[in-house]
Design an enzyme around this catalytic site. Structure first.
Site, PDB file in Angstrom:
ATOM      1  N   GLU A 211       0.816  -1.039   0.087  1.00 16.81           N
ATOM      2  CA  GLU A 211       0.211   0.032   0.012  1.00 16.81           C
ATOM      3  C   GLU A 211       0.882   1.307   0.085  1.00 16.81           C
ATOM      4  O   GLU A 211       1.995   1.156   0.559  1.00 16.81           O
ATOM      5  CB  GLU A 211      -0.727   0.017   1.245  1.00 16.81           C
TER       6      GLU A 211
ATOM      7  N   LYS B 293       2.195   4.501   1.473  1.00 18.56           N
ATOM      8  CA  LYS B 293       2.380   5.193   2.701  1.00 18.56           C
ATOM      9  C   LYS B 293       2.014   6.389   2.724  1.00 18.56           C
ATOM     10  O   LYS B 293       2.787   7.402   2.383  1.00 18.56           O
ATOM     11  CB  LYS B 293       3.652   4.776   3.379  1.00 18.56           C
TER      12      LYS B 293
ATOM     13  N   ARG C 162      -3.283   9.703  11.252  1.00 20.73           N
ATOM     14  CA  ARG C 162      -3.988   8.516  11.217  1.00 20.73           C
ATOM     15  C   ARG C 162      -5.188   8.891  11.795  1.00 20.73           C
ATOM     16  O   ARG C 162      -5.471   9.529  12.841  1.00 20.73           O
ATOM     17  CB  ARG C 162      -3.349   7.712  12.070  1.00 20.73           C
TER      18      ARG C 162
ATOM     19  N   ARG D  70      -4.365   9.065  16.599  1.00 23.02           N
ATOM     20  CA  ARG D  70      -3.533   7.961  16.484  1.00 23.02           C
ATOM     21  C   ARG D  70      -3.373   7.768  18.043  1.00 23.02           C
ATOM     22  O   ARG D  70      -3.118   6.766  18.754  1.00 23.02           O
ATOM     23  CB  ARG D  70      -2.222   8.159  15.899  1.00 23.02           C
TER      24      ARG D  70
ATOM     25  N   GLU E 275      -5.572   7.242   6.856  1.00 24.12           N
ATOM     26  CA  GLU E 275      -4.723   8.259   6.879  1.00 24.12           C
ATOM     27  C   GLU E 275      -5.352   9.451   6.203  1.00 24.12           C
ATOM     28  O   GLU E 275      -5.763   9.411   5.024  1.00 24.12           O
ATOM     29  CB  GLU E 275      -3.488   7.779   6.026  1.00 24.12           C
TER      30      GLU E 275
ATOM     31  N   PHE F 263      -7.517   2.310   5.194  1.00 25.97           N
ATOM     32  CA  PHE F 263      -6.639   1.172   5.231  1.00 25.97           C
ATOM     33  C   PHE F 263      -7.124  -0.151   5.908  1.00 25.97           C
ATOM     34  O   PHE F 263      -6.250  -1.149   5.874  1.00 25.97           O
ATOM     35  CB  PHE F 263      -5.057   1.495   5.333  1.00 25.97           C
TER      36      PHE F 263
ATOM     37  N   ARG G  71       3.499  -4.224  17.544  1.00 24.87           N
ATOM     38  CA  ARG G  71       4.294  -4.039  16.521  1.00 24.87           C
ATOM     39  C   ARG G  71       4.826  -5.418  15.981  1.00 24.87           C
ATOM     40  O   ARG G  71       5.291  -6.361  16.505  1.00 24.87           O
ATOM     41  CB  ARG G  71       5.526  -3.578  16.758  1.00 24.87           C
TER      42      ARG G  71
ATOM     43  N   LYS H  38       7.013  -1.244   7.211  1.00 26.40           N
ATOM     44  CA  LYS H  38       7.229   0.075   6.374  1.00 26.40           C
ATOM     45  C   LYS H  38       8.439  -0.171   5.828  1.00 26.40           C
ATOM     46  O   LYS H  38       9.487  -0.660   6.442  1.00 26.40           O
ATOM     47  CB  LYS H  38       6.912   1.194   7.391  1.00 26.40           C
TER      48      LYS H  38
HETATM   49  P1  AMP Z   1       5.181   5.412  11.210  1.00 27.44           P
HETATM   50  O1  AMP Z   1       4.497   6.236  12.009  1.00 27.44           O
HETATM   51  O2  AMP Z   1       6.358   5.765  10.527  1.00 27.44           O
HETATM   52  O3  AMP Z   1       5.592   4.179  12.107  1.00 27.44           O
HETATM   53  O4  AMP Z   1       4.242   4.489  10.114  1.00 27.44           O
HETATM   54  C1  AMP Z   1       2.922   4.091  10.626  1.00 27.44           C
HETATM   55  C2  AMP Z   1       1.904   5.041  10.234  1.00 27.44           C
HETATM   56  O5  AMP Z   1       1.728   5.036   9.016  1.00 27.44           O
HETATM   57  C3  AMP Z   1       0.498   4.427  10.755  1.00 27.44           C
HETATM   58  O6  AMP Z   1       0.146   4.931  12.139  1.00 27.44           O
HETATM   59  C4  AMP Z   1      -0.089   5.308   9.470  1.00 27.44           C
HETATM   60  O7  AMP Z   1      -0.452   6.578  10.507  1.00 27.44           O
HETATM   61  C5  AMP Z   1       0.500   5.871   8.528  1.00 27.44           C
HETATM   62  N1  AMP Z   1       0.037   5.210   7.040  1.00 27.44           N
HETATM   63  C6  AMP Z   1       0.167   5.896   6.140  1.00 27.44           C
HETATM   64  N2  AMP Z   1      -0.473   4.928   5.027  1.00 27.44           N
HETATM   65  C7  AMP Z   1      -0.543   3.952   5.522  1.00 27.44           C
HETATM   66  C8  AMP Z   1      -1.152   2.648   5.068  1.00 27.44           C
HETATM   67  N3  AMP Z   1      -1.497   2.372   3.832  1.00 27.44           N
HETATM   68  N4  AMP Z   1      -1.465   1.741   6.031  1.00 27.44           N
HETATM   69  C9  AMP Z   1      -1.157   1.765   7.370  1.00 27.44           C
HETATM   70  N5  AMP Z   1      -0.554   2.772   7.763  1.00 27.44           N
HETATM   71  C10 AMP Z   1      -0.405   3.951   6.853  1.00 27.44           C
END
Ligand code: AMP
Length: 575
Positions: free
Chosen positions: A249, A251, A256, A271, A300, A340, A414, A420
């Site tokens: 997907e 990102k 969120r 979030r 998101e 998502f 997690r 990611k």
């Molecule tokens: P991180 O904050 O870098 O750990 O990345 C996780 C965050 O990416 C999630 O909490 C979401 O807010 C965001 N996010 C963006 N696009 C997506 C997606 N397609 N699926 C899940 N999370 C996403």
């Protein structure tokens, strides 16, 4: 009836201990004494709160109020209380000392049960409107009139939001299990129940009524789930090796939102599970139009520039998170919500269904302009994954999320269900989210901004401690320096945060409140930082620099020490 004095005695014991086992036993013995109607309230008190954060219940008692209440109750002048506080550095300690040497005694005192104290605190929190400040002081004074010195210590710390007993949620969960069945065997279902409703007081109450209900606990509208978290890997190859065939997907780099709907009621949660409904009327309207009576889903949110056909940068999107001028902002920066996941639909808990099935429902339900499915493709080769990653960067997005087709939704965890892959910042491989625990003033060229740098910590959930990982001196724009200085000045603290483990001291300590994203070149081991410290060496970020201030993340959601350790191993394995 469980007396608050009994709870205070245990709090005081717990403060003197640091071993988790000891704390669990002390807590379990206390929880065991609580009656069915008290257990939920006691659990909240242990967490230092009155309700889960999304209920928006804030005590709203500042130091000034507490000082007035202590003065009124113990019969000292405000000046005397302030002078004592200056020496003690802790208003709870001051309350304890001055109540112990009361100049006036109340005519009669009531024995306070835990319920009595909790209900009084709730009344303090709910007092609003004209005259509410006097009301809050009066209510707190009454509590203190009835309090022993030890009770006074904890009452004052509690109302100021500084209880910090050092017991984390996992310890409370263990203690609930021990109190009820004699061992920790019910930790797992309790933890799952907590992760899917984020309300430990409620979980405790249900558990005391019937342990079986905890085993069958399901998600429910208006009790937000703890968001699932993503693991990180650093190349497309590693991801395919790990997941084989997976969904990839986009990102999106916004914020969120967890959306709940039942009939006409809609609520949005951030979030960090704060209720955000009032800020996004455009999103609420769109949700009302979705064809499902009951629904919980996640997406998101991003502001989209329809003239330039491009997403606005993160900073612009964040301007939608505001309390005033909501109508104007929603016109100027209309949001798209890229959905998502679906976690609940018309009475069905979807969290244990595999991703593929949840995704099919996302695609069926969300077809509008504002609410649309996140872009996703199933791939099974490194080459294809890399192509999508490159495409995401060229569209100005942050990278991709790879998702295990068979995995359930792992609330609050997690797991390798989501992985990611993010764009890199200069030489940096990755970024961490840390909390600011202190700062330095500027010297030389920067002195005019009076700002020099930040001391950053990550979280170690096993120890319930914050551990330092970096001192950042660069990456700040002038505007950021000014802003940071102002923000930090307000939360300056006389002492290091209670839960912080440190070897270096900044010029000023601050309350751990602001989360920042930090880029770095690599991770080294160093005796000055305490992150996952072993044999006198912790992990430290090399060449750390500020990427941005993350107003969307709470202190509970920062990077953990073990994640930093994993990143170090990952980096080593690549030589
Ligand atoms: P991180 O904050 O870098 O750990 O990345 C996780 C965050 O990416 C999630 O909490 C979401 O807010 C965001 N996010 C963006 N696009 C997506 C997606 N397609 N699926 C899940 N999370 C996403």
């Amino acid at each position: 009836m469980l007396l608050f004095s009994e709870a205070a005695a245990v709090f005081s014991e717990i403060e003197k201990r640091s071993g988790r086992l000891e704390m669990t036993d002390l807590l379990a013995a206390l929880l065991k004494k609580a009656e069915g109607a008290e257990i939920g309230k006691l659990t909240y008190l242990l967490q230092g709160m009155l309700a889960p954060p999304y209920e928006g219940i804030d005590l709203g008692v500042g130091e000034r109020f507490a000082i007035e209440a202590i003065a009124a109750s113990a019969g000292y002048s405000k000046k005397e209380v302030e002078a004592h506080y200056k020496k003690s550095g802790d208003l709870g300690d001051t309350a304890e000392a001055l109540i112990g040497k009361k100049k006036q005694t109340a005519l009669s005192t009531t024995e306070m049960g835990v319920t009595y104290v909790y209900d009084a605190m709730l009344q303090i929190a709910k007092a609003s409107g004209p005259g509410s400040q006097e009301m809050k002081i009066k209510l707190l004074t009454e509590l203190l009139n009835n309090a022993s010195p030890l009770e006074g210590r904890f009452l004052v710390r509690f109302v100021l939001g500084r209880l910090r007993l050092g017991v984390g949620d996992p310890t409370i969960i263990d203690a609930l299990s021990v109190a009820h069945v004699g061992d920790k065997s019910l930790r797992e279902p309790l933890e799952r129940a907590y992760n899917v409703c984020s309300d430990l007081g409620y979980v405790a109450k249900v558990f005391y009524e019937s342990p079986e209900r905890i085993e069958k606990f399901t998600v429910q509208p208006f009790k937000p789930l703890m968001p699932a978290l993503a693991e990180r890997l650093s190349t497309p190859k590693e991801i395919i090796e790990r997941l084989k065939k997976c969904a990839v997907e986009m990102k999106y780099d916004g914020f969120r939102l967890q959306c709940h709907k039942s009939g006409e009621r809609v609520e949005l949660y951030s979030r960090r599970l704060d209720r955000m409904t009032a800020m996004f009327p455009d999103v609420v309207d769109a949700i009302k139009g979705v064809k499902a009576k009951e629904l919980i889903f996640e997406g998101e949110a991003l502001a989209y520039d329809s003239a330039k056909k491009r997403y606005y940068p993160f900073q612009q999107t964040m301007r939608r998170r505001r309390k005033h001028g909501i109508e104007e902002a929603s016109k100027e920066f209309p949001l798209n919500l890229f959905v998502f996941d679906v976690l609940y639909a018309d009475g069905r808990d979807m969290t244990n269904e595999p991703y593929a099935k949840r995704r099919a429902l996302v695609e069926k339900l969300f077809k509008g302009k504002i609410l649309q499915p996140s872009q996703a493709l199933v791939v099974d080769s490194t080459k294809k994954l890399k192509e999508i990653f490159d495409e995401s960067l060229s569209e100005g997005l942050e990278g991709i999320m790879a998702k295990d087709l068979a995995a359930p939704y792992t609330a609050g965890k997690r797991k390798f269900a989501w992985i990611k892959l993010k764009k890199s910042y200069g030489k940096a491989v990755d970024t961490i989210d840390g909390v600011v625990v202190g700062y330095y003033l500027g010297h030389g060229a920067r002195a005019e901004f009076e700002f020099g740098g930040l001391l950053i910590a990550v979280y170690n959930p096993e120890r319930g401690k914050l551990e330092t990982v970096a001192k950042i001196g660069s990456g700040f724009s002038e505007a950021e320096m000014v802003e940071l200085e102002k923000m930090l000045e307000e939360i300056k603290a006389a002492r290091p945060p209670e839960e912080l483990d440190y070897r270096i001291e900044p010029e000023f300590w601050v309350e751990p409140k602001y989360v920042v994203e930090v880029a770095f070149d690599d991770i080294t081991q160093s005796p000055t930082h305490t992150c996952a410290m072993q044999d006198g060496k912790g992990y430290a970020l090399r060449f750390p620099r500020l990427v941005r201030i993350r107003t969307d993340k709470g202190v509970r959601e920062i990077t953990t020490s073990s994640e930093v350790a994993e990143m170090y191993e990952l980096q080593r394995s690549k030589g």
